[in-house]
Design an enzyme around this catalytic site. Structure first.
Site, PDB file in Angstrom:
ATOM      1  N   ASP A 145       0.900  -1.242   0.168  1.00  0.00           N
ATOM      2  CA  ASP A 145      -0.079   0.038   0.011  1.00  0.00           C
ATOM      3  C   ASP A 145       0.744   1.284  -0.009  1.00  0.00           C
ATOM      4  O   ASP A 145       2.309   1.139   0.401  1.00  0.00           O
ATOM      5  CB  ASP A 145      -0.860  -0.016   1.101  1.00  0.00           C
ATOM      6  CG  ASP A 145      -1.831   1.012   1.465  1.00  0.00           C
ATOM      7  OD1 ASP A 145      -2.508   1.569   0.565  1.00  0.00           O
ATOM      8  OD2 ASP A 145      -1.719   1.884   2.533  1.00  0.00           O
ATOM      9  N   ASP A 190      -0.398   5.131   0.863  1.00  0.00           N
ATOM     10  CA  ASP A 190      -0.730   5.957   1.728  1.00  0.00           C
ATOM     11  C   ASP A 190      -0.661   5.498   3.084  1.00  0.00           C
ATOM     12  O   ASP A 190      -1.511   4.498   3.618  1.00  0.00           O
ATOM     13  CB  ASP A 190      -2.131   6.654   1.406  1.00  0.00           C
ATOM     14  CG  ASP A 190      -2.111   7.684   0.215  1.00  0.00           C
ATOM     15  OD1 ASP A 190      -1.364   8.691   0.408  1.00  0.00           O
ATOM     16  OD2 ASP A 190      -2.769   7.369  -0.774  1.00  0.00           O
ATOM     17  N   ASP A 250      -1.882  -1.084   5.865  1.00  0.00           N
ATOM     18  CA  ASP A 250      -2.362  -0.532   7.278  1.00  0.00           C
ATOM     19  C   ASP A 250      -3.911  -0.268   7.318  1.00  0.00           C
ATOM     20  O   ASP A 250      -4.498  -0.327   8.078  1.00  0.00           O
ATOM     21  CB  ASP A 250      -1.829   1.069   7.247  1.00  0.00           C
ATOM     22  CG  ASP A 250      -2.360   2.128   6.314  1.00  0.00           C
ATOM     23  OD1 ASP A 250      -2.861   1.703   5.059  1.00  0.00           O
ATOM     24  OD2 ASP A 250      -2.740   3.080   6.698  1.00  0.00           O
TER      25      ASP A 250
END
Length: 251
Positions: free
Chosen positions: A12, A14, A177
């Site tokens: 990922d 961001d 996250d």
């Protein structure tokens, strides 16, 4: 025949490669604010709304031209302190790093170039795109990658490699996250879930195996040790549960 690559790192962007989520930053500071955004995140976790609907509502609340949004983010989004060294090591080991993101490619590419340097152009990005509603980009919305509930089903980019015959298949890692990372993580051999974020809550609820990281220094150490046969995927994956069991026993 040996695999084309001994390992691939899917990640990922961001809040994982960066310290702050660029979409959250825009929403909190230019859009409808952190309280409403967090309400939307909880609704996603509790399966009351689809990720794609809540995410589009977030971004549609940002009423600034797209080029201006990029410049704001370039001034305010910082890199995870361990990512650059990790990426340099991956380059030296010929381990591809592939970004799978719910964000938008022009923002991700601009930030990677600023934060990592020119060789960041070797990082493949699979993401959503901006959809411009006027020629200047003053009005825009998100254009989703696919028709899934996430808007971008990250697992689709991994499955072709995950489904290769064993002798042709590299070791697959995923770093993330948020909730949108779970489908992708299930296609890989080891998930690194960021400490203090929603992905850990979701993994624990769904019984999905994972280990925890705080910075890419942790990921760098663990992947390097796995690739050098100093530890195993199972040992790393069981670390979080062992720590929880030890803490519970000490109560």
């Amino acid at each position: 025949m040996a695999p084309a690559h001994k390992a691939i790192v899917f990640t990922d962007f961001d809040g994982t490669i960066t310290l702050k989520d660029s979409n959250d930053y825009l929403t909190d500071n230019i859009g409808y604010g952190p309280e409403k955004r967090r309400e939307g995140n909880i609704d996603i976790l509790e399966n009351r709304v689809k990720f794609r609907d809540a995410f589009k509502e977030m971004l549609d609340s940002v009423k600034k031209p797209f080029p201006e949004c990029i410049e704001i983010l370039r001034k305010n989004i910082k890199l995870d302190p361990g990512f650059k060294d990790f990426y340099d090591w991956c380059l030296s080991e010929k381990i591809p790093v592939i970004v799978l993101s719910s964000g938008m490619e022009p923002i991700i590419r601009a930030l990677l170039t600023d934060l990592v340097g020119p060789h960041a152009d070797q990082i493949k990005i699979v993401s959503n795109q901006p959809k411009f509603l006027d020629p200047e980009g003053n009005e825009w919305t998100v254009e989703y990658h696919d028709d899934s509930d996430f808007g971008h089903d990250k697992s689709l980019a991994i499955k072709p490699t995950a489904n290769l015959p064993k002798e042709d298949r590299p070791v697959l890692f995923y770093c993330g996250d948020g909730v949108s990372d779970l489908s992708a993580a299930r296609e890989t051999d080891l998930l690194f879930a960021k400490y203090g974020h929603d992905l850990i809550t979701y993994c624990e609820r769904e019984g999905a195996p994972f280990t925890v990281f705080k910075t890419f220094e942790d990921i760098h150490r663990d992947i390097k040790d796995i690739m050098e046969n100093k530890t195993t995927i199972d040992e790393v994956a069981s670390r979080h549960q062992r720590a929880k069991d030890a803490a519970k026993a000490a109560e």
